[in-house]
Enzyme design. Structure first.
Site, PDB file in Angstrom:
ATOM      1  N   ASP A   1       0.896  -1.148   0.000  1.00 14.91           N
ATOM      2  CA  ASP A   1       0.000   0.000   0.000  1.00 14.91           C
ATOM      3  C   ASP A   1       0.938   1.201   0.000  1.00 14.91           C
ATOM      4  OD1 ASP A   1      -1.521   2.249   0.696  1.00 14.91           O
ATOM      5  OD2 ASP A   1      -3.076   0.963   1.511  1.00 14.91           O
ATOM      6  N   HIS A   2       1.071   1.853  -1.157  1.00 12.72           N
ATOM      7  CA  HIS A   2       2.169   2.824  -1.276  1.00 12.72           C
ATOM      8  C   HIS A   2       1.978   4.028  -0.346  1.00 12.72           C
ATOM      9  CE1 HIS A   2      -0.585   4.507  -4.293  1.00 12.72           C
ATOM     10  NE2 HIS A   2      -0.045   5.664  -4.005  1.00 12.72           N
TER      11      HIS A   2
ATOM     12  N   HIS B   1      -6.065   2.569   1.314  1.00  9.75           N
ATOM     13  CA  HIS B   1      -5.232   3.705   1.720  1.00  9.75           C
ATOM     14  C   HIS B   1      -5.794   4.455   2.939  1.00  9.75           C
ATOM     15  CE1 HIS B   1      -3.285   2.842  -1.971  1.00  9.75           C
ATOM     16  NE2 HIS B   1      -4.151   3.442  -2.745  1.00  9.75           N
TER      17      HIS B   1
END
Ligand code: NAP
Length: 488
Positions: free
Chosen positions: A177-178, A240
């Site tokens: 999950d950047h 996110h």
């Protein structure tokens, strides 16, 4: 202040989907920046893999072009680029067939970290895992990196977890999950757990509410077909925004290690209350009034004039535990909004009594954590308005914008992807989602989406370049609160 770069161990990194959009836009330019920074050891090897039957020379040229195109305006050092490309390998391979696997095996070395980045559609994760295993390409040191979306509901996420667990231990699986790779997100933990100032106030006794906004100015662009099957809830909230909420709300982990942190995040997700329908606002953006051809309305953009998928969502939720009982969390995200801005705000309560009288004004402390643009953390504190006007109060920010506070080098712009890929090589899973976390997040999300389907819920239209539907503003106002402005 110069940040220290510690080279990682030698590795072989195979990027499945090495010709795709994500590889060209993020993964390869990120690796190139780590190469320039001296973090990749000379023995590191990167192997691109996809079905296209292209030569190594063509692949290197394609990657060189991508690095130039996606360097965010930075000048690309041509000597570094030539050296980086010279070590790149390409293998034509089919995840669903036997083509290319032997050749790939021939490129892999023993006694180095082996990492396999699955930058392909999730439908191929199981095939890749199986073939990697069948061809003896993995060992106990191997790692796989998988991209979002990790399922579209609980059942599909469980299936993906089973597909991967058949061949890999959980300690080998890195679900990206950047958002967790962003500098500010890690700084949020440093601020919370590295200072004595905040933690005593970090609860419902002192925090009025928390808001998390991730606003985008872009529309669905060329991803209309994918996006329309997903929507803002699946594409942004389930992963996110939920991850950000967890980091804000979790109890202090005993150590900053992968399982200690992820255990605490999981407890938060499991404590999330179901969201009542009247605490959710969904929206779809309208056409750009100045250029409706280039930027059509949502339904035209996804080529479905009856689409009921949301490009905007705002919701209020609660965490049912001792720390947060009574403190609402408001989440908001959408496309084609007035500004590109991601911010978490911890809005503290007013002082219990104003010694200055009501005419001085009542103020609240707000700790805002900005993920983009201008990553940084600000604390709004109340002071006296300067001058002879008597005791009037005003807010001033204690500003910890990293570029200002740390100088250019300290605030080196390390993209989330490059940081996370280096963590994969180092074998540090702290900033990656564990399988049970992802499943718990879907378990909370699924009934909300099912509720819309059962009620034939239709998203509300909102103007392009706005802050979303009016109903989202009302969601806050009903509670006597306001969203913080979505501004640059
Ligand atoms: P993409 O542009 O469509 O690229 C897909 C890649 O997979 C291509 O290299 C393709 O090359 C390869 N491929 C397709 N079928 C294959 C097969 N059977 N065997 C081996 N390789 C195969 O997709 P993308 O945008 O890069 O996205 C990749 C993954 O990242 C997806 O899961 C996506 O949801 C996720 N993601 C993407 C972004 C983004 O910004 N693009 C952001 C977040 C997450 P060939 O056709 O030559 O095989």
């Amino acid at each position: 202040m110069v940040s220290r770069v510690i080279p990682v161990d030698p590795f072989d990194l195979v990027i499945f989907g090495g010709t795709g959009d994500l590889a060209r836009r993020k993964i390869l330019p990120g690796l190139f920046r780590r190469f320039c920074a001296g973090q990749m050891p000379p023995e590191a090897r990167i192997i691109g893999a996809a079905r296209a039957d292209i030569s190594e020379a063509d692949y290197r040229e394609m990657v060189g072009d991508a690095i130039e195109e996606f360097s965010d305006g930075a000048v690309v050092d041509q000597d570094h680029l030539a050296a980086f490309l010279a070590d790149l390998t390409y293998v034509a391979i089919d995840a669903k067939g036997e083509n290319g696997w032997r050749e790939l095996a021939g490129h892999m070395r023993r006694d180095v970290v082996r990492a396999f980045y699955f930058s392909v559609a999730p439908g191929l994760f199981g095939d890749l895992a199986e073939r990697l295993n069948n061809h003896g390409l993995t060992d106990e040191k191997s790692r796989i990196v998988v991209e979002k979306p990790f399922g579209r509901d609980l059942a599909t996420a469980q299936q993906l977890n089973r597909d991967l667990a058949a061949f890999f231990d959980e300690t080998q699986i890195y679900r990206i999950d950047h958002y967790l790779g962003k500098e500010t997100v890690q700084n949020l933990m440093a601020v919370r757990f590295g200072n004595v100032l905040f933690e005593p106030l970090w609860n419902s006794q002192f925090v009025d509410h928390i808001q998390i906004t991730v606003a985008e100015t872009v529309g669905v662009g060329g991803r209309g077909e994918y996006y329309d099957k997903s929507g803002a809830m699946r594409d942004m909230v389930q992963n996110h925004l939920m991850q950000l909420l967890c980091l804000i709300a979790m109890e202090p982990p005993a150590r900053f290690d992968p399982d200690a942190v992820r255990d605490e995040k999981l407890k938060v997700i499991r404590a999330l209350e179901p969201v009542e329908p009247h605490h959710i606002v969904r929206g779809q953006y309208g056409a750009d009034t100045e250029d409706p051809i280039a930027h059509p309305d949502y339904r035209t953009a996804v080529a479905d004039l009856k689409s009921a998928t949301e490009s905007f969502i705002a919701l209020k939720t609660h965490i049912a535990n001792w720390r947060w009982a009574g403190t609402p969390f408001y989440l908001r995200t959408g496309k084609r909004l007035v500004a590109r801005s991601s911010e978490i705000s911890i809005v503290f309560k007013e002082t219990p009594h104003s010694i200055f009288g009501e005419e001085a004004g009542r103020h609240r402390n707000v700790l805002s954590i900005r993920l983009q643009p201008n990553e940084g953390i600000k604390l709004g504190v109340t002071i006296k308005e300067p001058g002879p006007g008597g005791m009037r109060l005003m807010d001033v920010p204690l500003d910890m914008t990293f570029a200002d506070a740390l100088g250019e080098e300290g605030a080196e712009n390390v993209d989330a992807y490059e940081r996370l890929i280096m963590d994969v090589i180092r074998g540090n899973q702290t900033l990656f989602m564990r399988g049970d976390e992802v499943e718990a997040a879907w378990a909370w999300t699924d009934p909300i989406i099912k509720g819309w389907q059962q009620r034939n819920d239709v998203p509300k239209p909102y103007d392009s370049h706005s802050a979303g539907p009016d109903a989202a503003t009302q969601l806050m106002r009903r509670d006597g609160r306001e969203w913080r402005e979505v501004a640059l």
